[in-house]
Design a protein around this motif. Structure first.
Motif, PDB file in Angstrom:
ATOM      1  N   ILE A  39     -33.670   9.194 -15.695  1.00  0.00           N
ATOM      2  CA  ILE A  39     -32.254   8.899 -15.757  1.00  0.00           C
ATOM      3  C   ILE A  39     -31.776   9.162 -17.182  1.00  0.00           C
ATOM      4  CG2 ILE A  39     -32.388   7.241 -13.890  1.00  0.00           C
ATOM      5  CD1 ILE A  39     -32.337   5.028 -15.891  1.00  0.00           C
ATOM      6  N   ALA A  40     -30.499   9.358 -17.333  1.00  0.00           N
ATOM      7  CA  ALA A  40     -29.945   9.659 -18.650  1.00  0.00           C
ATOM      8  C   ALA A  40     -29.064   8.496 -19.094  1.00  0.00           C
ATOM      9  CB  ALA A  40     -29.143  10.942 -18.581  1.00  0.00           C
ATOM     10  N   GLY A  41     -28.517   8.596 -20.265  1.00  0.00           N
ATOM     11  CA  GLY A  41     -27.644   7.526 -20.698  1.00  0.00           C
ATOM     12  C   GLY A  41     -27.253   7.682 -22.148  1.00  0.00           C
ATOM     13  N   GLY A  43     -26.119   5.134 -25.590  1.00  0.00           N
ATOM     14  CA  GLY A  43     -26.063   3.762 -26.074  1.00  0.00           C
ATOM     15  C   GLY A  43     -25.819   3.802 -27.557  1.00  0.00           C
ATOM     16  N   THR A  44     -26.088   2.676 -28.201  1.00  0.00           N
ATOM     17  CA  THR A  44     -25.865   2.638 -29.644  1.00  0.00           C
ATOM     18  C   THR A  44     -26.811   3.565 -30.379  1.00  0.00           C
ATOM     19  OG1 THR A  44     -27.328   0.725 -29.700  1.00  0.00           O
ATOM     20  CG2 THR A  44     -24.962   0.308 -29.649  1.00  0.00           C
ATOM     21  N   ARG A  45     -27.900   3.935 -29.725  1.00  0.00           N
ATOM     22  CA  ARG A  45     -28.854   4.805 -30.400  1.00  0.00           C
ATOM     23  C   ARG A  45     -28.763   6.248 -29.924  1.00  0.00           C
ATOM     24  NH1 ARG A  45     -32.896  -0.220 -30.215  1.00  0.00           N
ATOM     25  NH2 ARG A  45     -31.296  -0.756 -28.710  1.00  0.00           N
ATOM     26  N   ILE A  47     -27.044   9.686 -27.491  1.00  0.00           N
ATOM     27  CA  ILE A  47     -27.211  10.237 -26.151  1.00  0.00           C
ATOM     28  C   ILE A  47     -28.673  10.576 -25.944  1.00  0.00           C
ATOM     29  CG2 ILE A  47     -26.619  12.132 -24.610  1.00  0.00           C
ATOM     30  CD1 ILE A  47     -23.934  12.258 -25.791  1.00  0.00           C
ATOM     31  N   ARG A  48     -29.190  10.211 -24.803  1.00  0.00           N
ATOM     32  CA  ARG A  48     -30.613  10.439 -24.565  1.00  0.00           C
ATOM     33  C   ARG A  48     -30.824  11.253 -23.303  1.00  0.00           C
ATOM     34  NH1 ARG A  48     -33.847   7.703 -27.180  1.00  0.00           N
ATOM     35  NH2 ARG A  48     -35.407   8.018 -25.601  1.00  0.00           N
ATOM     36  N   SER A  49     -30.184  12.377 -23.154  1.00  0.00           N
ATOM     37  CA  SER A  49     -30.367  13.101 -21.898  1.00  0.00           C
ATOM     38  C   SER A  49     -31.039  14.434 -22.143  1.00  0.00           C
ATOM     39  CB  SER A  49     -29.039  13.293 -21.178  1.00  0.00           C
ATOM     40  OG  SER A  49     -27.954  13.146 -22.051  1.00  0.00           O
ATOM     41  N   TYR A  88     -37.269  -0.123 -29.738  1.00  0.00           N
ATOM     42  CA  TYR A  88     -36.959   0.809 -28.664  1.00  0.00           C
ATOM     43  C   TYR A  88     -35.553   0.631 -28.131  1.00  0.00           C
ATOM     44  CZ  TYR A  88     -41.869   1.794 -29.006  1.00  0.00           C
ATOM     45  OH  TYR A  88     -43.094   2.155 -29.497  1.00  0.00           O
ATOM     46  N   ALA A  89     -34.935   1.727 -27.769  1.00  0.00           N
ATOM     47  CA  ALA A  89     -33.580   1.714 -27.233  1.00  0.00           C
ATOM     48  C   ALA A  89     -33.589   1.114 -25.831  1.00  0.00           C
ATOM     49  CB  ALA A  89     -33.019   3.130 -27.193  1.00  0.00           C
ATOM     50  N   GLY A  90     -32.488   0.460 -25.452  1.00  0.00           N
ATOM     51  CA  GLY A  90     -32.443  -0.040 -24.092  1.00  0.00           C
ATOM     52  C   GLY A  90     -31.546  -1.247 -23.915  1.00  0.00           C
ATOM     53  N   ILE A  91     -31.408  -1.654 -22.672  1.00  0.00           N
ATOM     54  CA  ILE A  91     -30.615  -2.807 -22.309  1.00  0.00           C
ATOM     55  C   ILE A  91     -31.347  -3.515 -21.176  1.00  0.00           C
ATOM     56  CG2 ILE A  91     -29.228  -1.479 -20.671  1.00  0.00           C
ATOM     57  CD1 ILE A  91     -26.847  -3.204 -21.319  1.00  0.00           C
ATOM     58  N   ALA A  92     -31.141  -4.796 -21.058  1.00  0.00           N
ATOM     59  CA  ALA A  92     -31.759  -5.545 -19.968  1.00  0.00           C
ATOM     60  C   ALA A  92     -30.757  -6.577 -19.466  1.00  0.00           C
ATOM     61  CB  ALA A  92     -33.036  -6.238 -20.438  1.00  0.00           C
TER      62      ALA A  92
ATOM     63  N   ALA D  32     -21.486   3.447 -24.027  1.00  0.00           N
ATOM     64  CA  ALA D  32     -22.824   3.053 -23.579  1.00  0.00           C
ATOM     65  C   ALA D  32     -22.815   3.015 -22.059  1.00  0.00           C
ATOM     66  CB  ALA D  32     -23.200   1.700 -24.161  1.00  0.00           C
ATOM     67  N   TYR D  33     -23.695   3.765 -21.453  1.00  0.00           N
ATOM     68  CA  TYR D  33     -23.735   3.848 -19.981  1.00  0.00           C
ATOM     69  C   TYR D  33     -25.077   4.456 -19.589  1.00  0.00           C
ATOM     70  CZ  TYR D  33     -22.465   8.383 -21.660  1.00  0.00           C
ATOM     71  OH  TYR D  33     -22.460   9.542 -22.385  1.00  0.00           O
ATOM     72  N   THR D  34     -25.366   4.354 -18.315  1.00  0.00           N
ATOM     73  CA  THR D  34     -26.587   4.945 -17.783  1.00  0.00           C
ATOM     74  C   THR D  34     -26.220   5.832 -16.602  1.00  0.00           C
ATOM     75  OG1 THR D  34     -27.926   3.075 -18.500  1.00  0.00           O
ATOM     76  CG2 THR D  34     -28.816   4.402 -16.711  1.00  0.00           C
ATOM     77  N   ILE D  62     -23.011   6.324 -12.165  1.00  0.00           N
ATOM     78  CA  ILE D  62     -22.848   5.945 -13.567  1.00  0.00           C
ATOM     79  C   ILE D  62     -22.671   4.433 -13.638  1.00  0.00           C
ATOM     80  CG2 ILE D  62     -21.415   6.241 -15.638  1.00  0.00           C
ATOM     81  CD1 ILE D  62     -20.603   8.977 -14.524  1.00  0.00           C
ATOM     82  N   GLU D  63     -23.507   3.775 -14.429  1.00  0.00           N
ATOM     83  CA  GLU D  63     -23.423   2.324 -14.559  1.00  0.00           C
ATOM     84  C   GLU D  63     -23.061   1.956 -15.983  1.00  0.00           C
ATOM     85  OE1 GLU D  63     -26.605   1.036 -11.091  1.00  0.00           O
ATOM     86  OE2 GLU D  63     -26.912   0.392 -13.142  1.00  0.00           O
ATOM     87  N   VAL D  64     -22.092   1.062 -16.126  1.00  0.00           N
ATOM     88  CA  VAL D  64     -21.650   0.647 -17.447  1.00  0.00           C
ATOM     89  C   VAL D  64     -21.621  -0.877 -17.495  1.00  0.00           C
ATOM     90  CG1 VAL D  64     -19.925   1.057 -19.223  1.00  0.00           C
ATOM     91  CG2 VAL D  64     -20.010   2.574 -17.228  1.00  0.00           C
ATOM     92  N   PHE D 100     -28.601  -8.875 -21.796  1.00  0.00           N
ATOM     93  CA  PHE D 100     -29.471  -9.294 -22.875  1.00  0.00           C
ATOM     94  C   PHE D 100     -29.418  -8.277 -24.001  1.00  0.00           C
ATOM     95  CE2 PHE D 100     -32.776 -11.581 -24.762  1.00  0.00           C
ATOM     96  CZ  PHE D 100     -33.122 -12.647 -23.970  1.00  0.00           C
ATOM     97  N   HIS D 101     -28.396  -7.473 -24.016  1.00  0.00           N
ATOM     98  CA  HIS D 101     -28.293  -6.402 -25.009  1.00  0.00           C
ATOM     99  C   HIS D 101     -27.969  -7.022 -26.358  1.00  0.00           C
ATOM    100  CE1 HIS D 101     -28.172  -2.319 -26.093  1.00  0.00           C
ATOM    101  NE2 HIS D 101     -26.875  -2.218 -26.256  1.00  0.00           N
ATOM    102  N   HIS D 102     -28.471  -6.415 -27.406  1.00  0.00           N
ATOM    103  CA  HIS D 102     -28.218  -6.920 -28.773  1.00  0.00           C
ATOM    104  C   HIS D 102     -26.725  -6.776 -29.090  1.00  0.00           C
ATOM    105  CE1 HIS D 102     -30.032  -2.837 -28.720  1.00  0.00           C
ATOM    106  NE2 HIS D 102     -28.786  -2.573 -28.949  1.00  0.00           N
TER     107      HIS D 102
HETATM  108  N1  LIG Z   1     -23.670  -1.101 -21.923  1.00  0.00           N
HETATM  109  C1  LIG Z   1     -24.540  -0.333 -21.292  1.00  0.00           C
HETATM  110  N2  LIG Z   1     -24.353  -0.046 -19.980  1.00  0.00           N
HETATM  111  C2  LIG Z   1     -25.227   0.701 -19.303  1.00  0.00           C
HETATM  112  N3  LIG Z   1     -26.323   1.238 -19.870  1.00  0.00           N
HETATM  113  C3  LIG Z   1     -26.569   0.984 -21.185  1.00  0.00           C
HETATM  114  C4  LIG Z   1     -25.686   0.199 -21.938  1.00  0.00           C
HETATM  115  N4  LIG Z   1     -26.182   0.134 -23.191  1.00  0.00           N
HETATM  116  C5  LIG Z   1     -27.307   0.842 -23.210  1.00  0.00           C
HETATM  117  N5  LIG Z   1     -27.556   1.368 -22.002  1.00  0.00           N
HETATM  118  C6  LIG Z   1     -28.718   2.193 -21.600  1.00  0.00           C
HETATM  119  O1  LIG Z   1     -29.767   1.967 -22.502  1.00  0.00           O
HETATM  120  C7  LIG Z   1     -30.107   3.163 -23.200  1.00  0.00           C
HETATM  121  C8  LIG Z   1     -30.426   2.869 -24.630  1.00  0.00           C
HETATM  122  O2  LIG Z   1     -29.334   2.189 -25.204  1.00  0.00           O
HETATM  123  P1  LIG Z   1     -29.237   1.900 -26.772  1.00  0.00           P
HETATM  124  O3  LIG Z   1     -30.422   1.050 -27.078  1.00  0.00           O
HETATM  125  O4  LIG Z   1     -27.940   1.190 -26.935  1.00  0.00           O
HETATM  126  O5  LIG Z   1     -29.297   3.252 -27.442  1.00  0.00           O
HETATM  127  C9  LIG Z   1     -28.919   4.074 -23.013  1.00  0.00           C
HETATM  128  O6  LIG Z   1     -29.308   5.436 -23.039  1.00  0.00           O
HETATM  129  C10 LIG Z   1     -28.402   3.654 -21.664  1.00  0.00           C
HETATM  130  O7  LIG Z   1     -29.122   4.308 -20.621  1.00  0.00           O
END
Ligand SMILES: Nc1ncnc2c1ncn2[C@@H]1O[C@H](COP(=O)(O)O)[C@@H](O)[C@H]1O
Ligand SMILES: Nc1ncnc2c1ncn2[C@@H]1O[C@H](COP(=O)(O)O)[C@@H](O)[C@H]1O
Ligand SMILES: Nc1ncnc2c1ncn2[C@@H]1O[C@H](COP(=O)(O)O)[C@@H](O)[C@H]1O
Ligand code: NA
Ligand code: NA
Ligand code: NA
Lengths: 102, 358, 358, 102, 358, 102
Positions: A39-41, A43-45, A47-49, A88-92, D32-34, D62-64, D100-102
């Motif tokens: 999947i692509a996405g 975020g703050t870090r 574009i990761r596609s 690591y980049a990501g969201i939970a 920020a999206y996936t 697309i999920e945000v 749980f995002h920073h």
């Molecule tokens: N607010 C958000 N909504 C949906 N997906 C997100 C969000 N923030 C981060 N992501 C996903 O998490 C990845 C890493 O985010 P980040 O750590 O902010 O660079 C992104 O490439 C997205 O796939």
């Protein structure tokens, strides 16, 4: 009917650490999950596609349905602290669901 | 001796051969915002083809040569030891240079150093393609390229990665960073040996040896695929590498003020490592005359001078997560890789030919 | 002159050659509900191969011809201008005919018109395959197909798409529909030039020219892949196109009562455009004797007569979203494409051969 | 613990307009999206699973995750009005999550 | 008669030929935990290539032979009937043996039986590769392998699957299990005929016949791809099959105490069915001398002895969902497939050569 | 605004039965859904990530947004009883969403 309240833990992060997350889940006693790959996405870090080769630049989404809310919270916290909080980049996030699993 | 005219021909043939032009197409495609893309499954397929082809060809030629000259075994063993030395030395030197001269942070310096020490399969594939064509051009009477050099891949790759990670982690620990991160050399070694690229390459080399020995006719039939298609597949593969390089050009801006020095490092260092490799193989050639051609030294230079941008980034992201991928990725794929195949390789080729008088 | 027997042979060889039979297999597979599928990554790989192969081959032949006959440059420029004319003219006429004669709604008519004006890479690939085989059969003494024709692709494609979209949007604006939709000719032109198909084709043509000139031996090695594999890869590609055509047959029912007229349009119009193209190239041939073979006219016919069904649908969905894809998609892929390769191409081929007396 | 209420906007539509939607999100300040690509589906506008070539006939999801409910509503409304209400196939919905995002 | 030396050569050439070594590489890669993987799209592409190649080649050779010897039609028809018999007989016998001798549960026994009765395309591809190489080696003067044997695939596959499912469901019904599950022989037959593998193979055979007859030159150009690449593509395909086999080795533990007997069954039964097939074709050879070579009997043995592990598992999972896939999958892919290509095939080959005195 | 409460049925199961589930949905009058293919996962019935060939070992995720909660419950129950309760691996759950579909 066997519908019961449960919590879904959703973790979206770098494909590179999929295995490490699965190991952590196993340590926490979680052995049932679903993985959405490639999947692509953004975020703050950044574009990761597929901006680079191999697994480096794609994301993975791991979903875990857990019966007890408390355990779900423990799982998301553990994953967040070990991986997402630091390097690591990501969201939970958590969602409320009504599960029908045996 | 090479005349100036011959040198110009070497340069032009290389730069305007289809593989290099497809690489350029990849970069340009990103710059002009074309939607040209190589699907991931196709990328893997192309890479598997090239690795298997390099291995099979090398193995089948090695077995013929080993039967003829048993002394080659000693050469191979010494070359493997030299590879280990190169791997450690390149990682160590590059890390220090990046930190002290280029001003990178500790984590970034050592993560990048691992990339320079490690082996780039794409660079290697281009090198093999050039050396094999040169061998083909002179016929089988004169030895240009023995084919087995790519087997040295893991002997340089793993030591380079392991030493960069270990030194990097120790340096970070001293700075009090990421004390908790665990380094598992066994795991890194495992990935170094059984990671897709090196494992397929080396296994194909063994398959090539066995098949050439026991089943030469089957081997011939197999090489209709792995031999004849090589150059064309390399074109599509380099197109994809060009796309990857183009996409990282934008990330170069993350280097900020350090970009000038990073540029110099990305360009000059691999040339040094390539030359070091050539000189080592040349010394081996003097010690064991008749067993090594200029193409062998040239391919070794592509192993030593190449900067990994597929497997090393993944290893480094996992082992030195404090480092910023936007530093090492663009340096490896958008600077060093193009520099190496466009400028480094012709120079190495000329140096090797001059040394061997070919 | 062609005898009737020779004509029958041309028809049979074409219809029962492997590529056409694999196309039929694709259609039949859908009808019998087979689960035969071509993965998307494989589809892209096959298309990239064909486009690169057509470009490389055309480029290398063009450079040889241009060196020999500099006047060819004038021919190419005139042909490019003629292509632009064809693109605009075909879109304009087709749109009017579809609206007035076939009774399509304004949006549907102009969206479909863009497909007919645009170039179909699949049709072109089949045409090149036939022309190249004919050239091969007579040897290099006689000119049948100069190879460079596919370079005209963007000169017809972009003008066709842009004019269909502009005229369509103006017509819709007059009807008070979608006044808010923005048309950006620059963006459409960008997509027309840098879209995957045309960009890869034209870039490969340039690569073929450069490589043939500077690095002919490398070029030969490369063509072991891009040349020898062409026909076989075309078979698998047409299998996939057949599957796509088959899947759209069901959607034809959306045409409702208009199906009869749509059928006629889908069949007859492209024949006209093909013939128009042939006559134009024939005139050019008369003006510059010796520089154009019948295969050139034939391939131009496949460019003019072909109806795009990969890139045009995407462009039209974005620019005329009011149009119903279930009108233009099945017309392009389930009617015109099969008509063109099964009936149109043999006719064009016969016409070209008669004109050239070959 | 850093869990906080948030709203997830989910948009499922034609792959063809992925870029346009991302642009609209950017205009709305969402970076920020996936993205889940190459998904299939059926809806009122027919089965869309690779019945044609290229991107024409596949869907994208697309999920945000957005912190403020009001902004999430604004986003879904903007996307819906610009694309889904008119010409393009798709569905959009909101879900409550605890992020749980920073 | 074959000498011992010749037999040793056959064994060594087979075992150490590139295809078999790549299969071994696949298994080893899993054991050493390499991350080597074949993407799904590539797997499909490789399989499509092999099936189309087998079909095209078989069809083109069959049409030549049929024109020369019309009696071959009778041979083909009788062979098809014999195939149906084999399919039913193998499923029936295997199911009973698995239940009574190996101690499998009813559902598991009949589900596995269907796999043994059904045809394994991978096994067939290896068989065709060996037979075609043998034909090539002796030249076209002597008949070794007529090419059309693979057309018998559906005549054995569907009857085998249908009978295993029907008998299995009846047996389960008697035990009062899954009374509700519906069996639809029409649907199974449809899948048996129009499932990807068999449909592409048989359709390519028909395409090969038509194209060879009407368009032989086009056919030749097409076979530059489908013919010359065959052996190399088979290597990559077997690498993937090796990976699949390796991954199922772990699942063997599910067999528990029954593993010893399952092992024996997985090894011995297919040898019997292979020999049965060889004897049947040999009888046909005696009845119609000159129309069947040893390679035909050998390829028939790979059809009869092969154990399906791609299409049969899917069919069985849908029709006998009570059965545990962890029983039949590892038996098919991790035991019988390797046994068959490593041990069975050399034995069948020797038996065929002895019978034919070749 | 056209946001309205709805229920999302999520079914994760063996790719092999995708068509059968779609048929069952059709029987139940459901003709709008989204399919995520080639996903992996682990559950009580073992890791299912491409350990075998073809569709046998991959999962599929089917999502159906349904307006009436009661119908959603009927759908999940039907799918569960026919497939997941007996022979096929999988999980099914409901989520509350606010849909924006026309
Ligand atoms: N607010 C958000 N909504 C949906 N997906 C997100 C969000 N923030 C981060 N992501 C996903 O998490 C990845 C890493 O985010 P980040 O750590 O902010 O660079 C992104 O490439 C997205 O796939
Ligand atoms: N009720 C629904 N549940 C889940 N997905 C839907 C629903 N309605 C539409 N979709 C998705 O949106 C796409 C377009 O829908 P439509 O605009 O109704 O043709 C479909 O292909 C599905 O992927
Ligand atoms: N608790 C869970 N959370 C998420 N996915 C699950 C869960 N349980 C099962 N699954 C999914 O359902 C598939 C089959 O599960 P099972 O029937 O338990 O073997 C797994 O491969 C997962 O994709
Ligand atoms: Na290096
Ligand atoms: Na056209
Ligand atoms: Na069998």
């Amino acid at each position: 009917m066997k519908l019961r309240e449960a919590t879904k833990v959703v973790i979206i992060t770098e494909a590179l650490i999929e295995e490490q997350i699965i190991s952590l889940l196993a340590e926490l006693g979680v052995h049932a999950y679903t993985i959405f790959r490639e999947i692509a996405g953004e975020g703050t870090r950044g574009i990761r596609s597929g901006d680079c080769l191999g697994k480096m630049c794609s994301n993975v989404c791991i979903e875990v349905v857990i019966d007890e809310e408390a355990r779900a919270q423990a799982v998301i916290e553990a994953v967040y602290n070990k991986f997402l909080a630091k390097h690591y980049a990501g969201i939970a996030y958590l969602e409320n669901v009504r599960a029908f699993h045996h | 001796m090479l005349t100036v005219d011959e040198i110009v021909v070497i340069l032009l043939e290389g730069l305007f051969g289809p593989p290099m032009l497809f690489f350029a197409l990849g970069i340009i495609s990103v710059l002009v915002k074309s939607d040209l893309e190589v699907p991931a499954a196709m990328r893997t397929g192309l890479a598997m083809f090239l690795l298997a082809a390099i291995g099979l060809n090398g193995g089948s030629e090695a077995v013929v040569a080993l039967v003829k000259y048993p002394a080659l075994l000693a050469v191979i063993i010494i070359a493997a030891l030299f590879s280990i030395f190169c791997g450690v030395f390149i990682s160590f030197s590059t890390g220090n240079i990046l930190k002290k001269f280029a001003g990178l942070k500790t984590a970034d310096a050592w993560a990048a150093a691992g990339h320079y020490g490690a082996v780039s399969s794409a660079t290697l594939a281009v090198g093999v393609s050039i050396a094999a064509a040169a061998q083909e051009a002179v016929g089988s009477g004169i030895l240009v390229f023995g084919g087995w050099m790519p087997a040295l891949y893991p002997f340089m790759d793993s030591p380079a990665l392991i030493s960069a990670i270990l030194i990097g982690r120790i340096a970070l620990a001293k700075e009090g960073i990421g004390g908790g991160a665990k380094v598992d050399p066994k795991k890194i070694l495992h990935e170094g040996v059984f990671g897709m690229a090196v494992w397929l390459l080396v296994a194909s080399l063994v398959i090539g040896m066995l098949a050439q020995y026991f089943s030469p006719k089957e081997m011939d039939r197999t090489m209709l695929f792995f031999g004849d298609m090589f150059r064309g597949v390399l074109c599509l593969f380099l197109l994809d590498m060009g796309l990857a390089a183009g996409k990282q050009i934008g990330a170069l801006k993350e280097l900020g003020k350090r970009i000038g020095r990073a540029f110099m490092v990305a360009f000059i260092l691999p040339q040094l490592w390539g030359v070091m490799g050539i000189l080592g193989i040349y010394a081996l050639h003097l010690a064991f005359p008749g067993l090594l051609g200029w193409g062998d030294a040239f391919v070794f230079a592509t192993i030593a001078g190449g900067c990994s941008f597929v497997s090393a980034p993944a290893a480094m992201r996992a082992s030195i997560p404090e480092a910023n991928p936007s530093i090492y990725l663009p340096m490896a794929v958008a600077l060093t890789f193009p520099f190496n195949i466009i400028i480094g390789m012709p120079l190495w080729q000329i140096m090797c030919r001059v040394l061997w008088g070919a």
